[in-house]
Write an enzyme that holds these catalytic residues in place. Sequence first.
Site, PDB file in Angstrom:
ATOM      1  N   LYS A   1       0.035  -1.513   5.378  1.00  0.00           N
ATOM      2  CA  LYS A   1      -0.354   0.029   5.261  1.00  0.00           C
ATOM      3  C   LYS A   1       0.717   0.896   5.029  1.00  0.00           C
ATOM      4  O   LYS A   1       0.867   2.145   4.291  1.00  0.00           O
ATOM      5  CB  LYS A   1      -1.406   0.367   6.365  1.00  0.00           C
ATOM      6  CG  LYS A   1      -2.780  -0.536   6.175  1.00  0.00           C
ATOM      7  CD  LYS A   1      -4.020   0.249   5.749  1.00  0.00           C
ATOM      8  CE  LYS A   1      -5.158  -0.453   5.358  1.00  0.00           C
ATOM      9  NZ  LYS A   1      -5.683  -1.248   5.979  1.00  0.00           N
TER      10      LYS A   1
ATOM     11  N   LYS B   1      -6.979  -9.991  -6.753  1.00  0.00           N
ATOM     12  CA  LYS B   1      -8.173 -10.220  -5.792  1.00  0.00           C
ATOM     13  C   LYS B   1      -9.244  -9.034  -6.043  1.00  0.00           C
ATOM     14  O   LYS B   1      -8.665  -7.931  -5.852  1.00  0.00           O
ATOM     15  CB  LYS B   1      -7.692 -10.195  -4.604  1.00  0.00           C
ATOM     16  CG  LYS B   1      -8.440 -10.019  -3.167  1.00  0.00           C
ATOM     17  CD  LYS B   1      -7.732  -9.942  -2.066  1.00  0.00           C
ATOM     18  CE  LYS B   1      -8.572  -9.024  -0.790  1.00  0.00           C
ATOM     19  NZ  LYS B   1      -9.461  -8.976  -0.210  1.00  0.00           N
TER      20      LYS B   1
ATOM     21  N   LYS C   1     -12.472  -3.794  -2.864  1.00  0.00           N
ATOM     22  CA  LYS C   1     -13.032  -2.424  -2.818  1.00  0.00           C
ATOM     23  C   LYS C   1     -11.950  -1.311  -3.365  1.00  0.00           C
ATOM     24  O   LYS C   1     -12.210  -0.244  -3.861  1.00  0.00           O
ATOM     25  CB  LYS C   1     -13.502  -2.096  -1.566  1.00  0.00           C
ATOM     26  CG  LYS C   1     -14.874  -2.722  -1.016  1.00  0.00           C
ATOM     27  CD  LYS C   1     -15.225  -2.416   0.435  1.00  0.00           C
ATOM     28  CE  LYS C   1     -15.997  -3.490   1.118  1.00  0.00           C
ATOM     29  NZ  LYS C   1     -15.086  -3.747   2.331  1.00  0.00           N
TER      30      LYS C   1
HETATM   31  P1  ADP Z   1     -12.135  -5.478   0.410  1.00  0.00           P
HETATM   32  O1  ADP Z   1     -10.861  -5.952   0.057  1.00  0.00           O
HETATM   33  O2  ADP Z   1     -13.267  -5.409  -0.779  1.00  0.00           O
HETATM   34  O3  ADP Z   1     -11.920  -4.097   1.160  1.00  0.00           O
HETATM   35  P2  ADP Z   1     -12.656  -6.543   3.018  1.00  0.00           P
HETATM   36  O4  ADP Z   1     -11.169  -6.741   3.364  1.00  0.00           O
HETATM   37  O5  ADP Z   1     -13.613  -5.544   3.805  1.00  0.00           O
HETATM   38  O6  ADP Z   1     -12.665  -6.421   1.385  1.00  0.00           O
HETATM   39  O7  ADP Z   1     -13.378  -8.072   3.204  1.00  0.00           O
HETATM   40  C1  ADP Z   1     -14.229  -8.344   3.883  1.00  0.00           C
HETATM   41  C2  ADP Z   1     -14.629  -9.913   3.918  1.00  0.00           C
HETATM   42  O8  ADP Z   1     -14.741 -10.142   2.580  1.00  0.00           O
HETATM   43  C3  ADP Z   1     -13.555 -10.651   4.524  1.00  0.00           C
HETATM   44  O9  ADP Z   1     -14.007 -11.794   5.117  1.00  0.00           O
HETATM   45  C4  ADP Z   1     -12.752 -11.010   3.196  1.00  0.00           C
HETATM   46  O10 ADP Z   1     -11.926 -12.156   3.655  1.00  0.00           O
HETATM   47  C5  ADP Z   1     -13.766 -11.302   2.260  1.00  0.00           C
HETATM   48  N1  ADP Z   1     -13.099 -10.923   0.822  1.00  0.00           N
HETATM   49  C6  ADP Z   1     -12.953  -9.716   0.531  1.00  0.00           C
HETATM   50  N2  ADP Z   1     -12.410  -9.882  -0.786  1.00  0.00           N
HETATM   51  C7  ADP Z   1     -12.476 -11.269  -1.115  1.00  0.00           C
HETATM   52  C8  ADP Z   1     -11.984 -11.584  -2.397  1.00  0.00           C
HETATM   53  N3  ADP Z   1     -11.782 -11.100  -3.443  1.00  0.00           N
HETATM   54  N4  ADP Z   1     -12.085 -12.967  -2.401  1.00  0.00           N
HETATM   55  C9  ADP Z   1     -12.674 -13.685  -1.189  1.00  0.00           C
HETATM   56  N5  ADP Z   1     -13.105 -13.077  -0.024  1.00  0.00           N
HETATM   57  C10 ADP Z   1     -12.862 -11.831  -0.033  1.00  0.00           C
END
Ligand code: ADP
Length: 321
Positions: A110, A189, A192
């Site tokens: 961050k 990846k 959001k």
């Molecule tokens: P984002 O990156 O969309 O903000 P989060 O960090 O809130 O997602 O992740 C919430 C959950 O979803 C975590 O357990 C994370 O490992 C999983 N996750 C998020 N994006 C992916 C992805 N592209 N592939 C696999 N798992 C994911």
Amino acid sequence: MRVLSGIQPSGTLHIGNYFAMMRPMIQHQRDHTLFCFIVNYHALTTVSDAEALRRDTVEVALDFLALGLDPDKAVFWVQSDVPEVCELTWILNNQTSVGLLERAHSYKDKLAKGFKPHNGLFSYPVLMAADILIMQANAVPVGKDQKQHLEITRDIAMRFNHHYGETFTIPEPWIDDHTAIVPGIDGQKMSKSYGNTLDIFGDEKVIRKKVMKIVTDPTPLEDPKDPDKCNVFALISLFMDETEKSQLAERYRAGGLGYGEVKKELFARMWEFFAPYRQRRAELAAEKGLVHEILAKGAAKARDYAAPTMEKVRRAVGLNY
Ligand code: ADP
Ligand code: TRP
């Protein structure tokens, strides 16, 4: 066994969240005592729009319920409805070295992205430790990105137990190496924060358009293609069994298959896969007050689990004057 994990209400949930986190969590409710919660205190570290936070908290709750989370089997709540977790965070802060938090990758990332760090961002892992330890969780299913946060949790718990006597269960991370990282429509990846998502409950037109925009290589239509290097293949695989996957891989290798054709199949599969859940979600959303009622009951259950830990902790550290 107590299995616990949480998700931030910091935006709309996508199929990466579903396949990597939500579906496995929902499956755990069959064989374990499942603790599943929406971490809105954590979301405060990046979300400063109050209205968005309120809305997304309810949306995520609806998503989980529609996708099969059973509030009678699992303990399902919103983090801020169990404020004891903040009290525990404060207590744990005093067993957490600053150096440990300074080494956290998510914090350093961050900083590297130019976020002006506030103390909430810095002590994020301590709140996460409190989430886990307050429920005496045995196992925490998380993505690879959360591995270090689990190590910090274990470090804090061991230090506390060593100083004050056995108080916390030391949790094990459950990191599923088979759950591949789900790619976004740009090949990074899916996240959001990258604007590259296919949302679980997104609008039909928007999803179709996004699917058609998935980045592919410029191999001519008639040439053989490598399924293992294709974002569309990675995404459609999520909705296929092994036989279907190898059949499609054959079509790739044979040549003459256009990416546009596979994209159309992907959209159709995805739309059909989530159809029953969409229906369920609409029903749940239409029942006024239902979600709030479910969350209130979940919070009461969660507080019952948290209470004995807090009593033990307060006694251990001498707050019970
Ligand atoms: P984002 O990156 O969309 O903000 P989060 O960090 O809130 O997602 O992740 C919430 C959950 O979803 C975590 O357990 C994370 O490992 C999983 N996750 C998020 N994006 C992916 C992805 N592209 N592939 C696999 N798992 C994911
Ligand atoms: N930090 C986790 C994430 O961003 C969310 C989270 C908060 C969590 N508290 C937790 C996950 C406790 C597991 C257990 O994905």
